[in-house]
Scaffold this active site. Structure first.
Site, PDB file in Angstrom:
ATOM      1  N   SER A 253      -9.935 -17.028  -6.688  1.00 55.10           N
ATOM      2  CA  SER A 253      -9.845 -18.189  -6.424  1.00 55.10           C
ATOM      3  C   SER A 253      -9.100 -18.794  -7.729  1.00 55.10           C
ATOM      4  CB  SER A 253     -10.897 -18.973  -5.842  1.00 55.10           C
ATOM      5  OG  SER A 253     -10.464 -20.210  -6.064  1.00 55.10           O
TER       6      SER A 253
ATOM      7  N   TYR B 180     -19.978 -19.982  -4.818  1.00 56.48           N
ATOM      8  CA  TYR B 180     -18.587 -19.466  -4.510  1.00 56.48           C
ATOM      9  C   TYR B 180     -17.835 -19.097  -5.798  1.00 56.48           C
ATOM     10  CZ  TYR B 180     -13.687 -19.527  -2.524  1.00 56.48           C
ATOM     11  OH  TYR B 180     -12.493 -19.247  -2.278  1.00 56.48           O
TER      12      TYR B 180
END
Length: 311
Positions: free
Chosen positions: A187, A200
């Site tokens: 990400s 995350y």
């Protein structure tokens, strides 16, 4: 010219040269087909099958379609058989390629073990480790999670252990054949510390460092291992934001990112996402992680969710 004047001139020249080279290297992303060309037979030359985790929707589904369109048979893996069956029929109908469906819940510790026999002896040329979970899509402080112990277990099991185990299953065959591609999805948020999404973002940092180190270990074996770190893509995890020049559809993002497969061990997948990554890295971290920024992020996401009736 005295010593100090010479030193300053030399330092200035070195800085100009350094950033000049970086600018030239950066400019290559504007012309991927010129600087990072891939022959039409590239993917099929890697092997007969591609394996994609988290392929029932979003980015994973888009990778499965894209690789099938490039001539590969695909193994699609997720936890919902009904969704996988629909995707499999669509891929077979539109591309004519074979599709194998495997059901696995990657939050379970033995998920990869359960499908390993199904993948044994297959000529797998491409692995896309896409599956990941975000237990609290809305901004949430670490201790505010209602089921924190379970969130920790599920997030690390799915986002970290699954990715590493899938590499362990698929990589030996690639080493034996002397070719293959592994794409691990990270990400863009890993470029800075990300409060309110600590689990995350922390797991995605692992994905990046693991992938980069693994590429160093196996690049001389003819294997490409690349980590892809996108920012906004319109998926369920991002509440299906409307697409624009920055928020891409999964299909648009995947087709663009595949053009940069030879561009290096870490890419953002698109020109604009690369620029955002560069900008966030040069901005002082204390500006991006300040209390006011965290408050604004919470308000923005919560307002967006309410507006879109996504709660």
């Amino acid at each position: 010219m005295d010593f100090w004047e010479f030193s300053c001139i030399s330092l200035g020249a070195a800085v100009v040269l350094y950033y000049g080279v970086k600018l030239i290297l950066f400019s290559r992303i504007l012309f991927p087909k010129l600087f990072f060309p891939l022959p039409k037979s590239f993917f099929t030359s890697m092997g007969e099958w591609a394996v994609v985790t988290g392929a029932s929707e979003g980015i994973g589904r888009a990778y499965a379609f894209a690789l099938a369109e490039r001539g590969m048979n695909v193994v699609i893996i997720s936890r919902t058989k009904e969704k996988l069956d629909i995707v499999a029929k669509e891929i077979a109908k539109t591309t004519g390629r074979k599709v194998k469906v495997l059901v696995a819940d990657f939050t379970k510790a033995d998920a990869v073990n359960c499908i390993e026999d199904e993948l044994k002896d297959m000529n797998i040329g491409v692995l896309v480790n896409n599956v990941a979970i975000l237990t609290n899509p809305a901004p949430t402080k670490f201790l505010a999670s209602k089921n924190l112990y379970q969130d920790i277990f599920n997030t690390i099991t799915c986002n970290v252990k699954t990715m590493a185990k899938m590499c362990k299953v698929i990589l030996p065959g690639m080493v034996d054949r002397g070719k293959g591609v592994i794409i691990n999805i990270s990400s863009g948020v890993t470029c800075v510390p990300l409060p309110l999404y600590v689990l995350y973002s922390g797991t995605k940092i692992f994905v990046e460092r693991f992938s980069q180190a693994l590429q160093i270990e196996y690049k001389d074996k003819g294997i490409i291992i690349q980590v892809v770190a996108p920012f906004s893509v319109s998926t369920r995890m991002s509440y299906y934001q409307k697409t624009n020049c920055f928020v891409l559809s999964p299909e648009g993002f995947v087709n663009t990112s595949l053009q940069y497969l030879r561009a290096g061990e870490r890419i953002n997948g698109t020109i604009l996402h690369t620029l955002v990554d560069w900008f966030m890295r040069i901005v002082p971290h204390n500006m991006l992680t300040s209390d006011s920024m965290q408050t604004n992020l919470e308000e923005y996401v919560n307002k967006f969710v309410q507006t879109q009736n996504l709660q």
